[in-house]
Enzyme design. Structure first.
Site, PDB file in Angstrom:
ATOM      1  N   ARG A  22       7.149 -10.764   5.222  1.00  0.00           N
ATOM      2  CA  ARG A  22       5.904 -11.205   5.857  1.00  0.00           C
ATOM      3  C   ARG A  22       4.753 -10.219   5.671  1.00  0.00           C
ATOM      4  O   ARG A  22       3.649 -10.590   5.280  1.00  0.00           O
ATOM      5  CB  ARG A  22       6.100 -11.379   7.383  1.00  0.00           C
ATOM      6  CG  ARG A  22       6.693 -12.664   7.799  1.00  0.00           C
ATOM      7  CD  ARG A  22       7.534 -12.425   9.037  1.00  0.00           C
ATOM      8  NE  ARG A  22       8.687 -11.647   8.614  1.00  0.00           N
ATOM      9  CZ  ARG A  22       9.861 -12.192   8.293  1.00  0.00           C
ATOM     10  NH1 ARG A  22      10.038 -13.466   8.434  1.00  0.00           N
ATOM     11  NH2 ARG A  22      10.860 -11.450   7.858  1.00  0.00           N
ATOM     12  N   THR A  23       4.997  -8.954   5.980  1.00  0.00           N
ATOM     13  CA  THR A  23       3.892  -7.995   6.003  1.00  0.00           C
ATOM     14  C   THR A  23       3.293  -7.830   4.607  1.00  0.00           C
ATOM     15  O   THR A  23       2.087  -7.900   4.423  1.00  0.00           O
ATOM     16  CB  THR A  23       4.373  -6.631   6.554  1.00  0.00           C
ATOM     17  OG1 THR A  23       4.996  -6.874   7.820  1.00  0.00           O
ATOM     18  CG2 THR A  23       3.227  -5.658   6.727  1.00  0.00           C
ATOM     19  N   LYS A  60      10.736  12.502  -0.064  1.00  0.00           N
ATOM     20  CA  LYS A  60      10.061  13.629   0.581  1.00  0.00           C
ATOM     21  C   LYS A  60       8.578  13.681   0.253  1.00  0.00           C
ATOM     22  O   LYS A  60       8.112  13.158  -0.753  1.00  0.00           O
ATOM     23  CB  LYS A  60      10.728  14.952   0.162  1.00  0.00           C
ATOM     24  CG  LYS A  60      12.072  15.174   0.828  1.00  0.00           C
ATOM     25  CD  LYS A  60      11.908  15.545   2.303  1.00  0.00           C
ATOM     26  CE  LYS A  60      13.219  15.751   3.019  1.00  0.00           C
ATOM     27  NZ  LYS A  60      13.926  14.536   3.417  1.00  0.00           N
ATOM     28  N   ARG A  79       4.099   1.200   3.587  1.00  0.00           N
ATOM     29  CA  ARG A  79       5.279   1.101   4.463  1.00  0.00           C
ATOM     30  C   ARG A  79       6.298   2.119   3.993  1.00  0.00           C
ATOM     31  O   ARG A  79       6.582   2.234   2.801  1.00  0.00           O
ATOM     32  CB  ARG A  79       5.886  -0.296   4.416  1.00  0.00           C
ATOM     33  CG  ARG A  79       7.238  -0.354   5.097  1.00  0.00           C
ATOM     34  CD  ARG A  79       7.755  -1.729   5.317  1.00  0.00           C
ATOM     35  NE  ARG A  79       7.022  -2.407   6.364  1.00  0.00           N
ATOM     36  CZ  ARG A  79       7.391  -3.570   6.887  1.00  0.00           C
ATOM     37  NH1 ARG A  79       8.485  -4.172   6.471  1.00  0.00           N
ATOM     38  NH2 ARG A  79       6.676  -4.136   7.835  1.00  0.00           N
ATOM     39  N   HIS A 104       3.434   0.247  13.825  1.00  0.00           N
ATOM     40  CA  HIS A 104       3.197  -0.889  12.922  1.00  0.00           C
ATOM     41  C   HIS A 104       1.940  -1.576  13.475  1.00  0.00           C
ATOM     42  O   HIS A 104       2.003  -2.643  14.082  1.00  0.00           O
ATOM     43  CB  HIS A 104       4.424  -1.801  12.937  1.00  0.00           C
ATOM     44  CG  HIS A 104       4.430  -2.866  11.885  1.00  0.00           C
ATOM     45  ND1 HIS A 104       3.350  -3.117  11.050  1.00  0.00           N
ATOM     46  CD2 HIS A 104       5.399  -3.763  11.540  1.00  0.00           C
ATOM     47  CE1 HIS A 104       3.679  -4.126  10.249  1.00  0.00           C
ATOM     48  NE2 HIS A 104       4.893  -4.524  10.528  1.00  0.00           N
TER      49      HIS A 104
HETATM   50  C1  NCD Z   1       8.932  -5.601  11.636  1.00  0.00           C
HETATM   51  C2  NCD Z   1       9.013  -4.258  10.935  1.00  0.00           C
HETATM   52  O1  NCD Z   1       9.173  -4.175   9.733  1.00  0.00           O
HETATM   53  O2  NCD Z   1       8.897  -3.290  11.661  1.00  0.00           O
HETATM   54  N1  NCD Z   1       8.847  -6.712  10.808  1.00  0.00           N
HETATM   55  C3  NCD Z   1       7.652  -7.120  10.332  1.00  0.00           C
HETATM   56  O3  NCD Z   1       6.830  -6.329   9.936  1.00  0.00           O
HETATM   57  N2  NCD Z   1       7.407  -8.439  10.370  1.00  0.00           N
HETATM   58  C4  NCD Z   1      10.003  -5.775  12.608  1.00  0.00           C
HETATM   59  C5  NCD Z   1      11.411  -5.701  12.139  1.00  0.00           C
HETATM   60  O4  NCD Z   1      11.705  -5.382  10.992  1.00  0.00           O
HETATM   61  O5  NCD Z   1      12.264  -5.970  12.980  1.00  0.00           O
END
Ligand code: NCD
Length: 325
Positions: A66-67, A94, A116, A146
């Site tokens: 999703r993200t 690292k 991420r 997040h």
């Molecule tokens: C979340 C994440 O990656 O922190 N998911 C997301 O971004 N939709 C939550 C999760 O992974 O449980």
């Protein structure tokens, strides 16, 4: 530590690393801007020229569906160019290697990194080392933060429930390992919810969790009593060392959100989950797919929220090459 570097000297958002310390005014500005982008997603031609000529790099060191996708769609709807890089964690664990990767991408004259990473603080580290014309959005760092998920969660709540001051909200599940929980808690407290509860077994609650401004419950039925918003969290098996839950069946029996347990909340309570869901572990399919679930609208709103954050960071700045002249 982080909030000082999120704004430039003129007070404009330059990085988004955490919601901790962001003022109510700053949060509301992002939510209002997101609201204005909802209409773009409903048009036949879902594009505005705001970020034409800017390059956004999605730099993901951890899996994401999703993200990553909604950041890409959001950037494209703003007419930015987008590069997607999924980097295997094994080659870049690292700091130095991480910074080298970023420096190389920066040499290609990219403007915004969406990062991420499994390490808490990774996005912050990068933000400290990039030149002024390069911007960082944290798309999840370890257990820490997040922020765009926190924003899309409060955006969903505001759209469906209105004023935060009237609302009792409960977060349920793996609070200990969840960066979403931390970002939600900062946003909901700053926006002034009436009551904020966390519901989990003791093993999945951080120590001294009350200090985050929440009321802890280990009994799900007591915790859900009279709440307006139920926010589910995924059991983060990949961040667990050792046994935090007795067994999946036992966890579902005690903490899984079923119609019976949801009946303890207000009759019009809404249900959120950031995804990915573990059906039959933290949530029952009847609830996940039921009339009070906003799990899929959350995904749709995530695009408008991410457009808002990118537009506030990059919009109205000089042309990319002019900045470097
Ligand atoms: C979340 C994440 O990656 O922190 N998911 C997301 O971004 N939709 C939550 C999760 O992974 O449980």
């Amino acid at each position: 530590m982080t909030k000082g570097i999120q704004f430039d000297a003129s007070g404009k958002l330059t990085h988004l690393l955490t919601l901790e310390g962001l003022s109510r005014q700053a949060l509301v500005e992002i939510l209002d801007t997101a609201e204005s982008f909802i209409a773009v997603g409903e048009r036949e031609i879902k594009k505005v020229p705001l970020l034409r000529g800017h390059t956004v790099v999605n730099l993901f060191f951890e899996p994401s569906t999703r993200t990553r996708t909604t950041f890409e769609i959001a950037a494209k709807r703003l007419s930015a160019d987008v590069i997607n890089l999924g980097v295997s964690t094994s080659s870049t664990t690292k700091g130095e290697t991480l910074l080298d990767t970023v420096r190389n991408l920066e040499a290609m004259r990219t403007d915004l990194f969406v990062v991420r990473h499994a390490e808490s603080g990774a996005a912050h580290l990068i933000a400290q080392h990039v030149p002024k014309h390069v911007h960082i959005i944290n798309a999840g760092d370890g257990r820490h933060a997040h922020p765009t998920q926190g924003l899309l969660d409060v955006f969903t709540i505001r759209r469906h429930k209105g004023a935060f001051e009237k609302l009792k909200v409960a977060l349920i599940g793996d609070i200990l390992h969840s960066r979403v929980a931390r970002s939600d808690i900062h946003a909901l407290n700053t926006l002034g919810v009436k009551e904020l509860r966390v519901i989990a077994p003791k093993t999945l609650l951080p120590t001294a969790v009350e200090k985050l401004g929440v009321v802890p419950y280990t009994d799900i039925e007591a915790g859900l009593d009279d709440v307006d918003v139920v926010m589910m969290l995924r059991i983060q098996r990949e961040r667990m060392q050792g046994a935090h839950i007795p067994s999946e069946q036992e966890y579902f029996r005690v903490y899984g959100l079923t119609p019976d347990k949801l009946a303890c909340a207000k009759p019009d309570a809404i249900v959120l989950h950031p995804g990915p869901m573990n059906r039959g572990l933290e949530i029952d399919s009847t609830v996940a797919d039921g009339p009070r679930s906003l799990i899929l609208p959350q995904v749709t709103y995530g695009i408008a929220v991410r457009m808002a954050v990118m537009a506030l960071i990059l919009g109205g700045r000089e042309e990319p090459l002019g900045r470097r002249a």
